[in-house]
Design an enzyme around this catalytic site. Structure first.
Site, PDB file in Angstrom:
ATOM      1  N   GLY A  45      -1.197   4.889   4.208  1.00 22.57           N
ATOM      2  CA  GLY A  45      -0.568   5.358   5.428  1.00 22.57           C
ATOM      3  C   GLY A  45       0.895   5.659   5.171  1.00 22.57           C
ATOM      4  O   GLY A  45       1.501   5.085   4.258  1.00 22.57           O
ATOM      5  N   GLN A  50       9.771   7.092   7.059  1.00 21.32           N
ATOM      6  CA  GLN A  50       9.787   6.678   5.641  1.00 21.32           C
ATOM      7  C   GLN A  50      10.220   7.826   4.735  1.00 21.32           C
ATOM      8  O   GLN A  50      10.613   7.595   3.594  1.00 21.32           O
ATOM      9  CB  GLN A  50       8.407   6.186   5.198  1.00 21.32           C
ATOM     10  CG  GLN A  50       7.986   4.882   5.861  1.00 21.32           C
ATOM     11  CD  GLN A  50       6.631   4.459   5.346  1.00 21.32           C
ATOM     12  OE1 GLN A  50       5.605   4.896   5.856  1.00 21.32           O
ATOM     13  NE2 GLN A  50       6.612   3.635   4.319  1.00 21.32           N
ATOM     14  N   CYS A 104       3.745  -1.827   1.585  1.00 19.86           N
ATOM     15  CA  CYS A 104       4.389  -0.682   2.230  1.00 19.86           C
ATOM     16  C   CYS A 104       5.068   0.149   1.157  1.00 19.86           C
ATOM     17  O   CYS A 104       5.687  -0.415   0.251  1.00 19.86           O
ATOM     18  CB  CYS A 104       5.421  -1.185   3.234  1.00 19.86           C
ATOM     19  SG  CYS A 104       6.279   0.129   4.118  1.00 19.86           S
ATOM     20  N   LEU A 105       4.942   1.461   1.251  1.00 18.42           N
ATOM     21  CA  LEU A 105       5.598   2.327   0.262  1.00 18.42           C
ATOM     22  C   LEU A 105       7.116   2.149   0.284  1.00 18.42           C
ATOM     23  O   LEU A 105       7.774   2.419  -0.717  1.00 18.42           O
ATOM     24  CB  LEU A 105       5.236   3.795   0.511  1.00 18.42           C
ATOM     25  CG  LEU A 105       3.796   4.180   0.138  1.00 18.42           C
ATOM     26  CD1 LEU A 105       3.487   5.585   0.623  1.00 18.42           C
ATOM     27  CD2 LEU A 105       3.585   4.075  -1.378  1.00 18.42           C
ATOM     28  N   HIS A 146       0.728  -0.996  11.658  1.00 14.69           N
ATOM     29  CA  HIS A 146       1.813  -0.964  10.665  1.00 14.69           C
ATOM     30  C   HIS A 146       2.591   0.362  10.764  1.00 14.69           C
ATOM     31  O   HIS A 146       3.824   0.369  10.749  1.00 14.69           O
ATOM     32  CB  HIS A 146       1.190  -1.150   9.274  1.00 14.69           C
ATOM     33  CG  HIS A 146       2.138  -1.050   8.130  1.00 14.69           C
ATOM     34  ND1 HIS A 146       2.393  -2.106   7.284  1.00 14.69           N
ATOM     35  CD2 HIS A 146       2.888  -0.016   7.659  1.00 14.69           C
ATOM     36  CE1 HIS A 146       3.253  -1.724   6.360  1.00 14.69           C
ATOM     37  NE2 HIS A 146       3.573  -0.461   6.557  1.00 14.69           N
ATOM     38  N   GLU A 147       1.866   1.459  10.865  1.00 17.34           N
ATOM     39  CA  GLU A 147       2.524   2.776  10.886  1.00 17.34           C
ATOM     40  C   GLU A 147       3.251   3.016  12.205  1.00 17.34           C
ATOM     41  O   GLU A 147       4.351   3.578  12.227  1.00 17.34           O
ATOM     42  CB  GLU A 147       1.507   3.894  10.620  1.00 17.34           C
ATOM     43  CG  GLU A 147       0.779   3.804   9.266  1.00 17.34           C
ATOM     44  CD  GLU A 147       1.695   3.623   8.079  1.00 17.34           C
ATOM     45  OE1 GLU A 147       2.845   4.094   8.111  1.00 17.34           O
ATOM     46  OE2 GLU A 147       1.264   2.994   7.089  1.00 17.34           O
ATOM     47  N   HIS A 150       6.578   1.454  12.179  1.00 18.10           N
ATOM     48  CA  HIS A 150       7.610   2.250  11.486  1.00 18.10           C
ATOM     49  C   HIS A 150       8.320   3.190  12.461  1.00 18.10           C
ATOM     50  O   HIS A 150       9.527   3.412  12.356  1.00 18.10           O
ATOM     51  CB  HIS A 150       6.987   3.120  10.382  1.00 18.10           C
ATOM     52  CG  HIS A 150       6.807   2.420   9.067  1.00 18.10           C
ATOM     53  ND1 HIS A 150       7.860   1.918   8.340  1.00 18.10           N
ATOM     54  CD2 HIS A 150       5.691   2.183   8.330  1.00 18.10           C
ATOM     55  CE1 HIS A 150       7.394   1.387   7.214  1.00 18.10           C
ATOM     56  NE2 HIS A 150       6.077   1.524   7.181  1.00 18.10           N
TER      57      HIS A 150
END
Ligand code: QAP
Ligand code: CO
Length: 184
Positions: A45, A50, A104-105, A146-147, A150
């Site tokens: 995701g 991000q 997480c990226l 989670h997304e 963000h």
């Protein structure tokens, strides 16, 4: 185009993103680039902030994490297709909470258990502007939450114990320092 991913600590990751008012070519292009970026970094995701874009846009593909031989077969026969969500909102969450190991990226190399509602319902617009609803359980449910976090400037690190958060924060600062100054 593959975009650069912001890495914590970065104040931009804590900015609140703005809703998309019109789905035009610019938005479709951003979603396309986000999809490419997510696959390039092997994420499940990715949210627009991000990649330094403060719009309420998310791409997800939780299929690719399926394990085993069956997955390999599917991976070759079924082309990867990301779900693209515009202005996603959690409209319902169940009472039951579950812990799931998240990464997480924007927090590369670190993973921690995060407790969240086990199931959620999310409303969003698809790239054609249709109002859609998605009921997420398991990895899909976790990933949606989670997304969407963000988009509100929240990282999963803000949902774990302060002790663990501090430990990861220190390592991230160290990693950034040595990336900036390879001599030390
Ligand atoms: C969010 O995270 C997520 O540290 C998406 O070195 C994570 O795609 C939702 C990644 C877990 C549910 C469960 C992280 C790739 C990817 C790394 C990601 C890394 C390489 C994270
Ligand atoms: Co993330």
């Amino acid at each position: 185009m593959i975009l650069d991913v912001l890495v914590e600590p970065d104040p931009r990751l804590h900015q609140v993103s703005r809703p998309v008012e019109k789905i035009d070519d610019e938005i479709l292009e951003i979603l396309h680039n986000m999809e490419e970026t997510m696959y390039a970094y092997e994420g499940v995701g990715l949210a627009a902030p991000q990649v330094n874009i403060f719009k309420r846009l998310v791409v997800m593909d939780v299929e690719q994490v399926r394990e085993g031989a069956e997955m390999e077969e599917k991976a070759v026969s079924v082309p990867r297709k990301a779900i693209k969500l515009i202005n996603p909102e959690v409209i319902w969450a169940c009472e039951e909470k579950v812990a799931f190991k998240e990464g997480c990226l924007s927090v590369p190399g670190h993973y921690a258990d995060v407790v969240r509602p086990a199931e959620v319902k999310v409303r969003y617009l698809d790239p054609k502007g249709n109002i859609c609803e998605l009921h997420g359980t398991g990895l899909l449910g976790v990933c949606l939450q989670h997304e969407i976090d963000h988009l509100d400037g929240i990282l999963y690190l803000q949902r774990i114990s302060p002790l663990k958060r501090e430990m990861i924060a220190k390592k991230l600062i160290k990693a950034k320092k040595s990336a900036d100054d390879p001599a030390t």
